[in-house]
Write an enzyme that holds these catalytic residues in place. Structure first.
Site, short mmCIF file in Angstrom:
data_model
loop_
_atom_site.label_atom_id
_atom_site.label_comp_id
_atom_site.label_asym_id
_atom_site.label_seq_id
_atom_site.Cartn_x
_atom_site.Cartn_y
_atom_site.Cartn_z
N GLY A 21 0.79 -1.26 -0.04
CA GLY A 21 0.00 -0.17 0.20
C GLY A 21 0.91 1.13 0.04
O GLY A 21 2.02 1.22 0.27
N ARG A 25 -2.99 8.21 3.57
CA ARG A 25 -3.33 9.07 5.07
C ARG A 25 -2.11 9.52 5.57
O ARG A 25 -2.15 10.40 6.45
CB ARG A 25 -4.13 8.21 5.83
CG ARG A 25 -5.76 8.06 5.07
CD ARG A 25 -6.40 6.72 5.84
NE ARG A 25 -5.68 5.38 5.53
CZ ARG A 25 -6.14 4.35 6.06
NH1 ARG A 25 -7.13 4.21 6.85
NH2 ARG A 25 -5.84 3.20 5.39
N GLY A 111 2.10 -4.53 7.09
CA GLY A 111 3.34 -4.06 7.58
C GLY A 111 3.03 -2.74 8.25
O GLY A 111 3.92 -2.19 8.77
N GLY A 146 -11.88 -2.21 10.70
CA GLY A 146 -12.87 -3.16 10.21
C GLY A 146 -13.58 -3.44 11.71
O GLY A 146 -12.74 -3.93 12.74
N ARG A 340 32.90 13.93 17.70
CA ARG A 340 32.49 13.19 16.18
C ARG A 340 33.20 11.88 15.99
O ARG A 340 34.00 11.46 16.79
CB ARG A 340 33.05 14.30 15.26
CG ARG A 340 32.05 15.38 15.39
CD ARG A 340 32.64 16.53 14.31
NE ARG A 340 32.73 16.20 13.00
CZ ARG A 340 33.45 16.58 12.30
NH1 ARG A 340 34.22 17.90 12.65
NH2 ARG A 340 33.58 16.18 10.85
N ALA A 387 42.18 27.18 26.22
CA ALA A 387 41.08 27.74 25.55
C ALA A 387 41.42 28.08 23.87
O ALA A 387 42.44 28.92 23.85
CB ALA A 387 40.52 28.86 26.39
N TYR A 394 43.46 20.60 7.92
CA TYR A 394 43.16 20.91 6.57
C TYR A 394 43.78 21.77 5.63
O TYR A 394 43.55 22.96 6.11
CB TYR A 394 41.71 21.01 6.47
CG TYR A 394 40.94 20.74 5.09
CD1 TYR A 394 41.21 19.82 4.31
CD2 TYR A 394 40.13 21.86 4.59
CE1 TYR A 394 40.67 19.64 3.21
CE2 TYR A 394 39.26 21.52 3.34
CZ TYR A 394 39.56 20.41 2.66
OH TYR A 394 39.00 20.32 1.55
C1 UD1 Z 1 -7.14 -3.04 7.26
C2 UD1 Z 1 -8.24 -4.02 7.20
C3 UD1 Z 1 -9.08 -3.65 8.53
C4 UD1 Z 1 -8.33 -3.81 9.71
C5 UD1 Z 1 -7.03 -2.93 9.70
C6 UD1 Z 1 -6.17 -3.02 10.75
C7 UD1 Z 1 -8.95 -4.79 5.12
C8 UD1 Z 1 -9.91 -4.80 3.94
N1 UD1 Z 1 -9.07 -4.11 6.16
O1 UD1 Z 1 -7.67 -1.87 6.89
O2 UD1 Z 1 -10.16 -4.58 8.64
O3 UD1 Z 1 -9.25 -3.21 10.98
O4 UD1 Z 1 -6.31 -3.14 8.59
O5 UD1 Z 1 -5.21 -2.05 10.68
O6 UD1 Z 1 -8.09 -5.86 5.24
N2 UD1 Z 1 -2.01 -3.42 1.36
C9 UD1 Z 1 -1.23 -4.07 0.38
N3 UD1 Z 1 -1.98 -4.08 -0.74
C10 UD1 Z 1 -3.25 -3.33 -1.16
C11 UD1 Z 1 -3.52 -2.80 -0.03
C12 UD1 Z 1 -3.22 -2.76 1.35
O7 UD1 Z 1 -0.24 -4.59 0.59
O8 UD1 Z 1 -3.74 -3.41 -2.03
C13 UD1 Z 1 -1.21 -3.39 2.84
C14 UD1 Z 1 -0.86 -2.12 3.19
O9 UD1 Z 1 0.50 -1.76 2.78
C15 UD1 Z 1 -0.61 -2.31 4.59
C16 UD1 Z 1 -1.77 -3.30 5.08
O10 UD1 Z 1 -2.03 -3.87 3.84
O11 UD1 Z 1 0.36 -2.68 5.16
C17 UD1 Z 1 -3.23 -2.65 5.44
O12 UD1 Z 1 -3.80 -1.96 4.33
P1 UD1 Z 1 -4.45 -0.37 4.76
O13 UD1 Z 1 -4.91 0.28 3.58
O14 UD1 Z 1 -3.64 0.31 5.98
O15 UD1 Z 1 -5.80 -1.12 5.55
P2 UD1 Z 1 -6.46 -0.56 6.65
O16 UD1 Z 1 -7.57 0.42 5.90
O17 UD1 Z 1 -6.00 0.00 7.52
MG MG Z 2 -3.98 0.22 7.87
#
Ligand code: UD1
Ligand code: MG
Length: 465
Positions: A21, A25, A111, A146, A340, A387, A394
């Site tokens: 992702g 935000r 992650g 969620g 340093r 002092a 250099y």
């Molecule tokens: C997600 C969960 C939510 C939960 C929350 C907990 C889903 C649909 N939602 O929402 O229920 O309460 O985490 O923190 O699973 N990512 C990808 N590929 C994508 C989308 C996301 O690898 O296409 C990874 C992001 O990098 C991130 C993680 O998945 O590390 C969660 O994604 P994020 O968009 O933060 O999901 P939340 O809205 O937090």
């Molecule tokens: Mg998240």
């Protein structure tokens, strides 16, 4: 049971970490995974928790700015898969399918949930060969997460995302942490059936819950009592809150080991801090990399220490900045000292205010107390540097070394033009520029004449009138 799990008494464990992702935000050019908590990328923390479970395989799903993310996670035990475009958490797990070791279980970590601990994950993966385990938490403020919907008998029914939830569902305080363990053999079938008919037009991994229930695979919601461990970082406010949680917990550990911390809310350890007995740390200190403080070390307020080792009973006064240095026992440094890389101080050395030391060794009981630059130098024992002394290291193109042997006394405002050696026992008079090696003992002075002009008049401004 698959062939693999028959051969292997402990079924294979795959760990998939979702890191593709973008982190919209965060409003940042940096991918979310690379934002740091306690000085390390978020993803590095999750990898620590994953490794502590000794998995068969770790698969990291990258997508947004994948090259940069892969650089920080690259290791022989990590396999990467690509997800582009990023169509949701379910779609992300789907990309990892070809890499999964068949049989056993697959744990999915996010992650952006960096404080998760292996001990919390162990019970989750234990039964996951035959069931789906979902880690949940009950939060005072569940906004953004969620929600876990349970039936009348308290059995998990499904997860509803914030953006898809109705009024009643939004009131649910039990949230999905995003961390699941699945029977690996089931994943392919379920993921293949995911649809994106939801508010975000994404393939949600959470939709595997009702699919499992339909297939009569039990879904168990395991509540994590320690909410901070499962909090996700989606914005900068959450990142700073979790940073404080991490720091407070780390401070508690240090205090349990006997370290005196003036205010555990005002310490930042961005690496590894190891302390002996009766160490005192005043407010506002920052530790980076590997820092070791031996027994009885006292640190004044607002010191920054980066990859430093400090010997027994040494005192560092406030506002001292130290990088890559080795400090002996019973020294006194600061306030306002700058140490340093490549500085080596023997025992009982004093470095005072506005003194900068770089790539230099300073011998036993030598003192450099005020407004001085010691660079690329070797200072012997029992020296006193006055002092305003400057080692002129250099020449505009190259750096040269200054050697100050044992028992040398250097007066105020002296320049030592390197390469130069001030031999044992020499005294250098105030204001001298030393540009030739000196013989041992005796006094070194530049010949200067002090004039007195009795007839001299101070300039006076002319009156305007
Ligand atoms: C997600 C969960 C939510 C939960 C929350 C907990 C889903 C649909 N939602 O929402 O229920 O309460 O985490 O923190 O699973 N990512 C990808 N590929 C994508 C989308 C996301 O690898 O296409 C990874 C992001 O990098 C991130 C993680 O998945 O590390 C969660 O994604 P994020 O968009 O933060 O999901 P939340 O809205 O937090
Ligand atoms: Mg998240």
């Amino acid at each position: 049971m698959s062939q693999t799990s028959q051969r292997n008494p402990s079924a294979p464990l795959n760990i998939v970490i979702l890191a593709a992702g973008m982190g919209k935000r965060m409003h940042s050019d940096l991918p979310k995974m690379l934002h740091t908590l306690a000085g390390r990328p978020l993803l590095a923390h999750v990898l620590d928790a994953a490794r502590a479970l000794s998995p068969t395989k770790i698969i990291v799903v990258t997508g947004h700015r994948a090259d940069e993310v892969r650089k920080v996670a690259a290791a022989p035990d990590v396999v990467f898969v690509n997800q582009s475009p990023q169509l949701g958490t379910g779609h992300a797990v789907q990309q990892a399918l070809p890499e999964l070791t068949p049989g056993g279980k697959t744990l999915v970590l996010l992650g952006d949930v960096p404080l998760i601990q292996a001990a919390t994950l162990k019970p989750l993966i234990e039964g996951a060969v035959n069931r789906v385990s979902m880690l949940t938490a009950v939060l005072d403020n569940p906004h953004g997460y969620g929600r876990v919907v349970r039936d009348a008998r308290k059995k998990v029914k499904c997860v509803v995302e914030q953006k898809d939830a109705n009024g009643a569902q939004l009131k649910i305080r039990e949230i999905n942490t995003g961390i699941f363990a699945y029977p690996t053999v089931r994943l392919g079938g379920w993921l293949g059936k995911l649809k994106n008919n939801n508010a975000q037009r994404e393939y949600y991994v959470t939709d595997l819950v009702p699919m499992a229930i339909r297939d009569r695979v039990p879904v168990e919601g395991v509540v994590c009592e320690d909410a901070a461990q499962v909090e996700g970082i989606n914005n900068r406010a959450q990142l700073s809150q979790l940073e404080r949680v991490y720091q407070q917990r780390n401070a508690n550990k240090l205090m349990e080991q006997g370290v005196a911390i003036a205010d555990p809310a005002r310490i930042d350890v961005r690496g590894e801090l190891t302390c002996g007995k009766d160490v005192f740390i005043d407010v506002g200190c920052v530790f980076e990399g590997k820092v070791t403080l031996a027994d009885g070390v006292r640190l004044g307020a607002h010191c920054v220490l980066n990859n430093v080792a400090i010997g027994m009973a040494t005192r560092i006064e406030p506002f001292t900045h130290m990088v890559e240095a080795n400090i002996g026992a019973n020294c006194i440094l600061g306030p306002y000292a700058r140490i340093r890389p490549g500085t080596q101080l023997s025992d009982e050395v004093h470095i005072g205010n506005f003194v900068e030391v770089k790539a230099s060794e300073i011998g036993f009981a030598s003192k450099v107390n005020h407004l001085t630059y010691i660079g690329d130098s070797s200072v012997g024992k029992n020296c006193n540097i006055g002092a305003g002394t400057i080692t002129c290291n250099y020449d505009g193109a190259f750096k040269h070394r200054t050697v100050i042997e044992d028992d040398v006394h250097i007066g105020s405002d002296v320049q030592l033009v390197a390469p130069v050696t001030v031999a044992r026992g020499t005294t250098v008079g105030a204001g001298t520029t030393v540009w030739k090696n000196t013989p041992p003992e005796g006094l070194i002075l530049n010949t200067k004449t002090q004039l007195h002009r009795a007839d001299w008049k101070r300039p006076v401004k002319k009156s305007k009138a």
